[in-house]
Write a protein that holds these residues in place. Structure first.
Motif, PDB file in Angstrom:
ATOM      1  N   ARG A  67       0.992  -1.318  -0.156  1.00 25.52           N
ATOM      2  CA  ARG A  67       0.079  -0.247  -0.241  1.00 25.52           C
ATOM      3  C   ARG A  67       1.003   1.142   0.590  1.00 25.52           C
ATOM      4  O   ARG A  67       0.229   2.024  -0.510  1.00 25.52           O
ATOM      5  CB  ARG A  67      -0.840  -0.184   1.097  1.00 25.52           C
ATOM      6  CG  ARG A  67      -2.176  -0.673   0.856  1.00 25.52           C
ATOM      7  CD  ARG A  67      -3.093  -0.538   2.184  1.00 25.52           C
ATOM      8  NE  ARG A  67      -4.332  -1.397   2.351  1.00 25.52           N
ATOM      9  CZ  ARG A  67      -4.684  -2.521   2.650  1.00 25.52           C
ATOM     10  NH1 ARG A  67      -4.341  -2.544   4.893  1.00 25.52           N
ATOM     11  NH2 ARG A  67      -5.843  -2.682   2.412  1.00 25.52           N
ATOM     12  N   ALA A  71       0.698   4.022  -3.198  1.00 27.37           N
ATOM     13  CA  ALA A  71       0.832   5.463  -2.415  1.00 27.37           C
ATOM     14  C   ALA A  71       1.862   5.902  -3.031  1.00 27.37           C
ATOM     15  O   ALA A  71       1.677   7.877  -3.722  1.00 27.37           O
ATOM     16  CB  ALA A  71       0.972   5.563  -0.930  1.00 27.37           C
ATOM     17  N   ARG A  74       1.521   6.224  -6.708  1.00 30.53           N
ATOM     18  CA  ARG A  74       0.575   7.463  -7.254  1.00 30.53           C
ATOM     19  C   ARG A  74       0.669   8.420  -7.226  1.00 30.53           C
ATOM     20  O   ARG A  74      -0.220  10.110  -7.167  1.00 30.53           O
ATOM     21  CB  ARG A  74      -0.979   6.892  -6.922  1.00 30.53           C
ATOM     22  CG  ARG A  74      -1.240   6.163  -7.087  1.00 30.53           C
ATOM     23  CD  ARG A  74      -2.364   5.339  -6.937  1.00 30.53           C
ATOM     24  NE  ARG A  74      -3.501   4.160  -7.287  1.00 30.53           N
ATOM     25  CZ  ARG A  74      -3.799   3.731  -6.519  1.00 30.53           C
ATOM     26  NH1 ARG A  74      -4.650   3.904  -5.355  1.00 30.53           N
ATOM     27  NH2 ARG A  74      -5.077   2.360  -7.092  1.00 30.53           N
ATOM     28  N   ALA A  76       2.273   9.737  -3.823  1.00 27.05           N
ATOM     29  CA  ALA A  76       1.749  10.091  -2.549  1.00 27.05           C
ATOM     30  C   ALA A  76       2.955  10.201  -1.610  1.00 27.05           C
ATOM     31  O   ALA A  76       3.420   9.834  -1.994  1.00 27.05           O
ATOM     32  CB  ALA A  76       1.027   9.870  -1.303  1.00 27.05           C
TER      33      ALA A  76
END
Length: 176
Positions: A67, A71, A74, A76
């Protein structure tokens, strides 16, 4: 199922009987015997499979790492901080945010759109093998239908009339 305590085999034969005789007079009796055999089989299993707790913990760590990687991919920038356990005596202050990246990340390339799945409405007497034989011309391909419907089928024998099953698209059917 009783004398030999071979519950899995009994379940198979009970379900096969109902598959071959969907309108049998003894249908309720056979369904009750199937339920009993399932319960007896479940009761015969150990409470915790060996290594299950460690495997679950390892999978949770891997899931958290994936995860975080997703993130970051993407765009983040913050990485999740592990939560302090109550036993560690850590203070209740919130973790500081990670510094911002200096170079922007490129967004990931879009994935090709998955072809739409066909659906099939289960009829009385249908099994995954019969459905596979009908749609693929090969009864041995039932596992592909099962894998595509894991969200609605708890096991391969849980097919019920009226269910809508997803069938993988035609272009994948010829691959073996």
């Amino acid at each position: 199922d009783q004398p030999r305590e071979d519950f899995v085999r009994a379940i198979y034969h009970y379900e096969r009987y109902l598959e071959l005789r969907p309108r049998a007079e003894k249908r309720e009796l056979i369904e009750d015997l199937t339920r009993h055999a399932r319960l007896a089989f479940a009761a015969s299993l150990p409470e915790q499979p060996s290594g299950a707790v460690q495997l679950i913990a390892e999978l949770r760590r891997e899931n958290a790492a994936l995860r975080a990687e997703l993130a970051r991919a993407r765009g983040a920038v913050r990485t999740p901080q592990p939560r302090p356990s109550p036993a560690s005596g850590a203070s209740a202050r919130s973790p500081e945010p990670a510094p911002r990246a200096t170079t922007p990340l490129r967004p990931p390339a879009p994935e090709p759109a998955a072809p739409a799945l066909e659906t099939y409405t289960v009829q009385a007497g249908d099994t995954l093998t019969r459905i596979a034989a009908r749609v693929y011309g090969d009864a041995g391909q039932w596992t592909r239908i099962f894998e595509a419907n894991r969200d609605v089928l708890r096991d391969p024998s849980s097919v019920r009339p009226g269910q809508q099953l997803a069938i993988p698209p035609a272009e994948e059917r010829n691959r073996r």
